[in-house]
Write a protein that holds these residues in place. Structure first.
Motif, PDB file in Angstrom:
ATOM      1  N   MET A 193      14.812   4.052  10.419  1.00 21.43           N
ATOM      2  CA  MET A 193      13.443   3.946  10.045  1.00 21.43           C
ATOM      3  C   MET A 193      12.504   5.217  10.230  1.00 21.43           C
ATOM      4  O   MET A 193      11.548   5.486   9.269  1.00 21.43           O
ATOM      5  N   SER A 194      12.717   6.282  11.006  1.00 20.45           N
ATOM      6  CA  SER A 194      11.888   7.246  11.088  1.00 20.45           C
ATOM      7  C   SER A 194      12.816   8.394  11.500  1.00 20.45           C
ATOM      8  O   SER A 194      13.570   8.264  12.253  1.00 20.45           O
ATOM      9  N   ASP A 195      12.462   9.553  10.865  1.00 13.34           N
ATOM     10  CA  ASP A 195      13.116  10.545  11.125  1.00 13.34           C
ATOM     11  C   ASP A 195      12.303  11.763  11.823  1.00 13.34           C
ATOM     12  O   ASP A 195      10.656  11.585  11.773  1.00 13.34           O
ATOM     13  N   VAL A 196      12.603  12.683  12.736  1.00 13.59           N
ATOM     14  CA  VAL A 196      11.651  13.660  13.213  1.00 13.59           C
ATOM     15  C   VAL A 196      11.290  14.505  12.349  1.00 13.59           C
ATOM     16  O   VAL A 196      11.599  15.224  11.573  1.00 13.59           O
ATOM     17  N   ASN A 197      10.049  14.991  12.700  1.00 14.54           N
ATOM     18  CA  ASN A 197       9.062  15.881  11.979  1.00 14.54           C
ATOM     19  C   ASN A 197       9.023  17.243  12.517  1.00 14.54           C
ATOM     20  O   ASN A 197       9.071  17.521  13.541  1.00 14.54           O
ATOM     21  N   SER A 198       9.722  18.194  11.779  1.00 17.60           N
ATOM     22  CA  SER A 198       9.742  19.492  12.324  1.00 17.60           C
ATOM     23  C   SER A 198       8.609  20.130  12.631  1.00 17.60           C
ATOM     24  O   SER A 198       8.630  20.884  13.516  1.00 17.60           O
ATOM     25  N   CYS A 212       6.702  17.354  17.431  1.00 15.65           N
ATOM     26  CA  CYS A 212       7.813  16.366  17.745  1.00 15.65           C
ATOM     27  C   CYS A 212       7.604  14.851  17.540  1.00 15.65           C
ATOM     28  O   CYS A 212       8.370  14.076  18.093  1.00 15.65           O
ATOM     29  N   MET A 213       6.367  14.430  16.945  1.00 22.46           N
ATOM     30  CA  MET A 213       6.385  13.236  16.474  1.00 22.46           C
ATOM     31  C   MET A 213       7.389  12.768  15.252  1.00 22.46           C
ATOM     32  O   MET A 213       7.496  13.587  14.382  1.00 22.46           O
ATOM     33  N   PRO A 214       7.619  11.588  15.436  1.00 18.39           N
ATOM     34  CA  PRO A 214       8.657  11.136  14.207  1.00 18.39           C
ATOM     35  C   PRO A 214       7.720  11.076  13.059  1.00 18.39           C
ATOM     36  O   PRO A 214       6.646  10.366  12.997  1.00 18.39           O
ATOM     37  N   LYS A 215       8.173  11.096  11.806  1.00 21.61           N
ATOM     38  CA  LYS A 215       7.422  10.515  10.451  1.00 21.61           C
ATOM     39  C   LYS A 215       7.476   9.232  10.484  1.00 21.61           C
ATOM     40  O   LYS A 215       8.234   8.543  11.119  1.00 21.61           O
ATOM     41  N   LEU A 216       6.433   8.670   9.878  1.00 19.60           N
ATOM     42  CA  LEU A 216       6.236   7.390   9.872  1.00 19.60           C
ATOM     43  C   LEU A 216       7.003   6.871   8.091  1.00 19.60           C
ATOM     44  O   LEU A 216       6.359   7.429   7.325  1.00 19.60           O
ATOM     45  N   VAL A 217       8.042   6.055   7.957  1.00 24.59           N
ATOM     46  CA  VAL A 217       8.536   5.914   6.669  1.00 24.59           C
ATOM     47  C   VAL A 217       8.367   4.489   6.312  1.00 24.59           C
ATOM     48  O   VAL A 217       9.050   3.628   6.882  1.00 24.59           O
ATOM     49  N   ASN A 258       3.942  12.128   7.100  1.00 24.27           N
ATOM     50  CA  ASN A 258       4.181  13.273   7.977  1.00 24.27           C
ATOM     51  C   ASN A 258       4.038  13.089   9.343  1.00 24.27           C
ATOM     52  O   ASN A 258       5.040  13.162  10.380  1.00 24.27           O
ATOM     53  N   LYS A 259       2.823  12.174   9.724  1.00 25.91           N
ATOM     54  CA  LYS A 259       2.549  12.097  11.280  1.00 25.91           C
ATOM     55  C   LYS A 259       2.290  10.365  11.416  1.00 25.91           C
ATOM     56  O   LYS A 259       1.461   9.880  10.336  1.00 25.91           O
ATOM     57  N   PRO A 260       2.824   9.757  12.453  1.00 23.81           N
ATOM     58  CA  PRO A 260       2.835   8.488  12.299  1.00 23.81           C
ATOM     59  C   PRO A 260       1.363   7.723  12.745  1.00 23.81           C
ATOM     60  O   PRO A 260       1.226   6.949  13.650  1.00 23.81           O
ATOM     61  N   ILE A 261       0.556   8.382  12.327  1.00 23.82           N
ATOM     62  CA  ILE A 261      -1.145   7.891  12.644  1.00 23.82           C
ATOM     63  C   ILE A 261      -1.909   7.600  11.618  1.00 23.82           C
ATOM     64  O   ILE A 261      -1.916   8.228  10.645  1.00 23.82           O
ATOM     65  N   ILE A 262      -2.362   6.420  11.633  1.00 23.10           N
ATOM     66  CA  ILE A 262      -3.106   5.693  10.830  1.00 23.10           C
ATOM     67  C   ILE A 262      -4.402   5.512  11.269  1.00 23.10           C
ATOM     68  O   ILE A 262      -4.812   4.968  12.170  1.00 23.10           O
ATOM     69  N   GLN A 263      -5.604   6.059  10.416  1.00 21.47           N
ATOM     70  CA  GLN A 263      -6.959   6.069  10.786  1.00 21.47           C
ATOM     71  C   GLN A 263      -7.288   4.602  10.263  1.00 21.47           C
ATOM     72  O   GLN A 263      -7.239   4.254   9.249  1.00 21.47           O
ATOM     73  N   GLY A 264      -7.587   3.831  11.290  1.00 19.51           N
ATOM     74  CA  GLY A 264      -7.970   2.358  10.898  1.00 19.51           C
ATOM     75  C   GLY A 264      -9.255   2.375  10.212  1.00 19.51           C
ATOM     76  O   GLY A 264     -10.227   2.982  10.101  1.00 19.51           O
ATOM     77  N   GLY A 265      -9.538   1.163   9.015  1.00 16.93           N
ATOM     78  CA  GLY A 265     -10.385   1.026   8.046  1.00 16.93           C
ATOM     79  C   GLY A 265     -11.484   0.729   9.079  1.00 16.93           C
ATOM     80  O   GLY A 265     -11.244  -0.253  10.073  1.00 16.93           O
ATOM     81  N   MET A 266     -12.714   1.211   8.854  1.00 15.17           N
ATOM     82  CA  MET A 266     -13.902   1.067   9.683  1.00 15.17           C
ATOM     83  C   MET A 266     -15.289   0.827   8.754  1.00 15.17           C
ATOM     84  O   MET A 266     -15.637   1.645   8.308  1.00 15.17           O
ATOM     85  N   GLY A 267     -15.734  -0.495   8.976  1.00 14.06           N
ATOM     86  CA  GLY A 267     -16.916  -0.911   8.140  1.00 14.06           C
ATOM     87  C   GLY A 267     -18.043  -0.909   9.076  1.00 14.06           C
ATOM     88  O   GLY A 267     -17.719  -0.962  10.265  1.00 14.06           O
TER      89      GLY A 267
END
Ligand SMILES: Cc1cc2nc3c(=O)[nH]c(=O)nc-3n(C[C@H](O)[C@H](O)[C@H](O)COP(=O)(O)O)c2cc1C
Length: 365
Positions: free
Chosen positions: A1-6, A9-14, A21-30
């Motif tokens: 599901m995810s491989d390591v980002n060089s 050291c966080m894995p990618k989000l696939v 590239n980084k498994p971080i999503i900025q949540g939508g904010m109204g």
């Protein structure tokens, strides 16, 4: 599901053919907290930047005469603006409870959005509203438990032949409207870690039956790289974060709003009954106090923007309160915030935040 980002050291989000590239999503904010400025800055760091659609057209001159058209026009313009500022991954967030939400989704798809995050309701009508001639964005429902996730999978598969591309599971420490009753918010059974495991379990059979992996993204109370590591070890493929992104220079909200995050104390963060029929987490102020005392006030609803809004009983218009907050008028509004907002000590850049999170992630065992 995810491989390591060089590069860190966080894995990618696939997610299917989409590599983040980084498994971080900025949540939508109204309302107007996450627009092109914040979303493009996050996408430029290798995460997913998310534009919030809530009340996006409220500053437009056409809004009073035709709110839907103003919102759709401004949403399209905001996505095009963000696209001009980044080549990274961009999403948009829409509440299913918003009237005509399917129109927003179609406009966002046609404007080239990569991902659609749906909250506050079951997105059963979402696949059917897409334009079949335009590339399908990744569809990511936000849920608060495994039952809803499994139900969405089954209903979409039966009617549309596919399942969601990923889920966000949002726990009770999140900011804004919450998908829990007031009692559940403090019930350990509903902790993020427990509901994350519940969602992972509930979709296991579906993943193996349909031969597709469905990444699960954890949200609500994620504050440090160590928190990211914890939920990834539990089986999440990424995180969605809101509060920490409010306290950044690029966040699209007034500096007065951000200052509240820096100055608030733990006891200032409280739960309210929002007029839309859900609990919400906010930073307390005189406006919130006044309406908690249930004054004998009735608001005249100008918009009917949210289908679940109890307009006949509402003490104030939530859209207007959040609009005032966006521009820093806290006499007439309040700031949504996650349970960890009191830990914010300074406003930093999105780049610095990513550095902190990555360093902390790499340093934690
Ligand atoms: C100011 C603010 C506004 C928010 N507005 C929305 C929204 O419009 N739609 C939504 O799905 N979630 C909304 N959220 C939730 C965030 O997208 C995110 O999932 C949540 O805040 C994650 O928890 P955290 O703040 O502890 O990181 C909001 C959160 C905050 C702090």
């Amino acid at each position: 599901m995810s491989d390591v980002n060089s590069q860190n050291c966080m894995p990618k989000l696939v997610i299917g053919d989409l590599e983040i590239n980084k498994p971080i999503i900025q949540g939508g904010m109204g309302l107007g907290v996450s627009l092109a400025g914040l979303a493009s800055a996050v996408a430029n760091e290798g995460g997913v930047g998310v534009i919030s659609a809530v009340g996006i057209g409220m500053f437009d001159s056409e809004f009073k005469s035709n709110p839907l058209q103003a919102n759709l026009k401004c949403l399209r313009e905001e996505i095009i603006k963000a696209r001009g500022m980044t080549d990274g991954v961009l999403g948009f967030n829409i509440l299913i409870a918003i009237s005509n939400h399917t129109d927003y989704i179609r406009v966002a798809q046609e404007a080239g959005i990569d991902m659609v995050f749906t909250g506050a309701g079951l997105p059963l009508d979402v696949p059917g509203c897409l334009n079949p001639d335009v590339k399908r964005p990744k569809l990511v429902p936000i849920v608060s438990g495994g039952r809803a996730a499994a139900m969405i999978c089954r209903r979409w598969k039966k009617r549309h032949g596919f399942v969601p591309d990923a889920f966000v599971v949002e726990g009770p420490l999140a900011g804004g409207h919450l998908g829990f009753s007031k009692e559940e918010i403090s019930d350990p059974k509903c902790s993020l870690d427990n509901i994350l495991v519940d969602v992972l379990e509930s979709i296991k059979d579906i993943e193996s039956n349909y031969g597709q992996s469905i990444p699960v993204i954890a949200a609500g109370g994620i504050y440090t790289g160590k928190d990211i590591k914890r939920v990834l070890e539990l089986g999440a493929s990424g995180v969605q974060m809101g509060t920490r992104f409010v306290a950044t220079e690029e966040c699209d909200v007034s500096d007065i709003f951000k200052k509240l995050y820096v100055e608030c104390k733990e006891e200032d963060i409280r739960i309210i009954d929002s007029p839309i029929g859900l609990p919400g987490r906010v930073i307390n102020n005189a406006f919130v106090e006044m309406f908690s005392g249930k004054p004998d006030i009735k608001v005249k609803c100008p918009y009917a923007c949210i289908t679940s809004c109890k307009r006949d009983k509402a003490l104030y218009c939530i859209a207007e309160a959040l609009l005032h907050a966006k521009v820093g008028d806290m006499k007439e509004g309040f700031a949504f915030a996650g349970a960890n907002a009191y830990r914010i000590k300074e406003i930093i850049t999105v780049h610095e935040l990513f550095e902190q999170l990555c360093n902390d992630y790499c340093a934690s065992n």
